[in-house]
Design an enzyme around this catalytic site. Structure first.
Site, PDB file in Angstrom:
ATOM      1  N   SER A 437       0.828  -1.208   0.000  1.00 17.38           N
ATOM      2  CA  SER A 437       0.000   0.000   0.000  1.00 17.38           C
ATOM      3  C   SER A 437       0.861   1.257   0.000  1.00 17.38           C
ATOM      4  CB  SER A 437      -0.924  -0.012   1.214  1.00 17.38           C
ATOM      5  OG  SER A 437      -1.765   1.130   1.233  1.00 17.38           O
ATOM      6  N   HIS A 441       0.919   4.100  -2.964  1.00 13.03           N
ATOM      7  CA  HIS A 441       0.643   5.500  -2.647  1.00 13.03           C
ATOM      8  C   HIS A 441       1.798   6.406  -3.084  1.00 13.03           C
ATOM      9  CE1 HIS A 441      -2.675   4.005  -0.148  1.00 13.03           C
ATOM     10  NE2 HIS A 441      -3.108   5.253  -0.084  1.00 13.03           N
TER      11      HIS A 441
END
Length: 531
Positions: A437, A441
Site C-alpha cells: 500500500s 501511494h
C-alpha cells in the site's frame, strides 16, 4: 391496611419521593404530585425504550450480517455421491476462495448522519468557510487589481491537456474491457480439454502478463512523462491505471478458480461470466468482482444533481485552500537558510490546509464520487467507509478509512498470504500489505507531482506500521482518539509542507543532469532561490 399506609407505600415507589409536612394536604395537591411523577416516569421509560431499541437494532444487524455470510459460505460447498457415500469435492483452497465479501443494500454513513440536524450544521459550517474563501479572494483581487474578478488559472493549468488524457484513458479502458475477458474465455474453454493444464495456465498467464505490462504498466507512464501532463491530469491517468489493474486482478482472481473446479459435463456448454456483468464491474464503485450485486429500483436524479454539485464545490474548495493558504507562503520564500525553526514553523503553518485537504479528499472521493457512480448504476451497497473519525487506534483507522481499497488488500493480499503460508506469519502478512500500500501511494504521488520525494512512504510504511502495532484495538479511551487526530494533523502538515517546498524547488532549481542521484535527491535540500 389503612388508606394512609397505602398512600405512604405509593410515595416510596416514586422516582422522587416527597414527604409532606402537612398530613392534611388537599386532594388536589395530591393529584398534581401523582401526575408529575407519572410524567417523569413516562419520560424515563421513553429514554429506556430508545436505548433498548438501539441495542436490539445493533444486535440484529450483527446477526443478519453473520447469517448472510454463513449462507454464502455454505453455497461454496458442492457435494457428490460416490459409491452411495457423500463426498465433499471442494478442497480447502476452493473453500477459502469462496469465502469472500458479502454485498448488501446499505446507505453511506454520512447520508444517514446528514439526517441529524446537528451533523448537518457542521456541513453547513464548511459551506460557510467556502463562502468566506470566495469573498476573501474577491476582496484581494479588488485590492490588488482594482476589479472584481475570479481567475481560476491554477485549475485550468492543473487540468490541462485533457484531450491527451481522454485518448490515454480510452486505450486503457478498451484493453481492460476486451483482453482480460476474452483471454479468460479462451483459457477456460481449453482448460478441461488439454492434458497439460499447468502448461496452458502458465503460457496464457505469461502472455497476459506481458500485454498487461505494456498497456497498463508502461503506456500510462510514457503518456505522463512524454507529454509532460500537469498535476491533475497526471493523477487521472495514474489513478485510472491503478484502478484498472486492481479490477482486472479481482476479475481473474474470482472467476478462474470457479472455472478450474467446475468441469462441464458432456453435452454442456461452459459457464463463463457474462460480458455485461464484467462491463458493469468496471464502472461500479467496488474492487471485488461478483456476477451480480444488490441493486436499487430506480435512480434518484435529485441525489445525482446534489452530489455532482458537491463534487464541483469540493474542487473549488481545494483551489481556494491552495491559493489562499499554501501558495502565498511557499511561493514567496527567498534565500532563507535552512534551520530547525523555519522548518517547524512551516510544518505548523501547513497543518490547517493539510487537514482540510485530507477531509476534502475523503468527502469528495470516498463519499461524493463513489456515491455518484453508485446512484447512476443503482449500486445498492454504499459502505465505502465507516466511522474512521471515531477510531481510537490506527489499526481501526486503516480498516475504516477506505473500505473499497481495504477489502481488496484484505481478501487478495492479507488472506491469500495467510492461505499460502498455511495461516502462519500473520505479522508478515500485515507488513506485506502495508508495504504494498505504501509503495502504491508513493508511486501515485511521485508520478502525479513529477518528482520523487518519499514522504508518504516513510509516514505510511514506518510511522504507520509503528502506530498500527502500538495503538491497537484494545485501547478504547477517548484520549486515544485525541492522539490519533493529533498524529493526523501533524502528518498532514508534514506532507503539505515538504511537498510544497519540493514543488517550488523543482521550478526554481531545475535538474542539471539525468543521473540517478539527480532524480532521487530532493531539490529542496540544496536549493536557494530568489523570485
Amino acid at each position: 391496611m389503612t388508606t394512609k399506609e397505602a398512600d405512604s407505600r405509593v410515595y416510596n415507589r416514586k422516582i422522587k419521593p416527597r414527604q409532606s409536612s402537612d398530613n392534611s394536604s388537599s386532594a388536589g395537591n395530591h393529584d398534581k404530585v401523582v401526575e408529575e411523577d407519572a410524567r417523569q416516569w413516562e419520560r424515563c421509560t421513553e429514554k429506556i425504550k430508545i436505548k433498548v431499541m438501539e441495542q436490539v437494532q445493533d444486535q440484529l444487524n450483527e446477526i443478519l450480517d453473520r447469517v448472510l455470510t454463513e449462507s454464502v459460505q455454505s453455497l461454496s460447498y458442492t457435494q457428490s455421491t460416490v459409491n452411495g457415500k457423500t463426498k465433499n469435492i471442494s478442497s480447502s483452497r476452493s473453500q477459502r476462495m469462496d469465502d469472500g465479501k458479502v454485498f448488501m443494500a446499505r446507505a453511506s454513513l454520512l447520508d444517514e448522519l446528514f439526517e441529524i440536524s446537528h451533523i448537518r450544521t457542521i456541513y453547513h459550517m464548511f459551506i460557510a468557510v467556502l463562502i468566506i474563501f470566495f469573498l476573501s479572494t474577491l476582496a484581494v483581487d479588488y485590492i490588488d487589481q482594482g476589479r472584481l474578478v475570479l481567475e481560476f488559472d491554477l485549475l485550468f493549468y492543473a487540468f490541462g491537456k485533457l484531450g491527451t488524457v481522454t485518448v490515454a484513458w480510452a486505450i486503457m479502458f478498451s484493453y481492460t474491457l476486451s483482453v482480460p475477458y476474452y483471454t479468460l474465455l479462451f483459457w477456460g474453454s481449453l482448460y478441461h480439454k488439454v492434458p497439460s493444464k499447468m502448461g496452458l495456465s502458465l503460457g496464457m498467464g505469461l502472455i497476459l502478463y506481458l500485454i498487461q505490462t505494456c498497456i497498463l504498466g508502461v503506456f500510462p507512464i510514457y503518456v505522463v512523462v512524454h507529454h509532460q501532463l500537469p498535476p491533475a491530469s497526471r493523477f487521472i491517468v495514474i489513478l485510472e491505471q491503478i484502478r484498472f489493474l486492481m479490477k482486472t486482478y479481482s476479475f481473474l482472481r474470482e472467476t478462474a478458480p470457479v472455472i478450474m473446479k467446475n468441469a462441464p459435463k458432456e453435452g454442456e456448454n461452459h459457464r463463463f461470466p457474462t460480458f455485461s456483468s464484467y462491463l458493469y464491474f468496471l464502472f461500479c464503485p467496488t474492487l471485488i468482482y461478483r456476477e451480480s450485486y444488490p441493486r436499487n429500483r430506480h435512480i434518484r436524479w435529485n441525489y445525482v444533481g446534489i452530489t455532482l454539485g458537491m463534487i464541483l464545490g469540493c474542487l473549488f474548495y481545494g483551489y481556494f485552500i491552495l491559493v489562499r493558504l499554501c501558495m502565498p507562503v511557499f511561493r514567496t520564500q527567498t534565500n532563507v537558510p535552512f534551520s530547525k525553526r523555519t522548518m517547524v514553523l512551516a510544518i505548523f503553518h501547513s497543518i490547517l490546509p493539510g487537514i482540510m485537504l485530507l477531509l476534502l479528499c475523503f468527502f469528495a472521493f470516498l463519499h461524493c464520487w463513489l456515491n455518484l457512480f453508485g446512484e447512476l448504476l443503482r449500486f445498492a451497497d454504499r459502505m465505502f467507509y465507516k466511522d474512521w473519525w471515531n477510531s481510537t487506534s490506527f489499526a481501526n483507522y486503516y480498516r475504516t478509512w477506505n473500505i473499497v481499497v481495504h477489502d481488496w488488500l484484505y481478501y487478495y493480499g492479507y488472506r491469500d498470504f495467510l492461505w499460502l503460508s498455511n495461516r502462519k506469519f500473520r505479522t508478515a502478512a500485515m507488513l506485506s500489505v502495508f508495504i504494498v500500500s505504501a509503495v502504491v501511494h508513493e508511486y501515485a504521488l511521485a508520478m502525479g507531482f513529477g518528482f520523487f520525494y518519499p514522504v508518504m512512504f516513510l509516514l505510511f510504511a514506518v510511522f504507520g506500521v509503528a502506530f498500527n502495532f502500538t495503538m491497537t484495538d484494545k485501547r478504547q479511551s477517548p484520549v486515544c482518539n485525541i492522539i490519533m487526530w493529533v498524529c493526523l494533523f501533524i502528518g498532514q502538515g508534514v506532507q503539505v509542507c515538504l511537498y510544497c517546498q519540493e514543488w517550488y524547488a523543482q521550478i526554481y532549481c531545475p535538474r542539471t543532469g539525468n543521473s540517478f542521484w539527480e532524480l532521487v535527491m530532493p531539490r529542496s535540500w540544496s536549493c536557494s532561490y530568489q523570485r
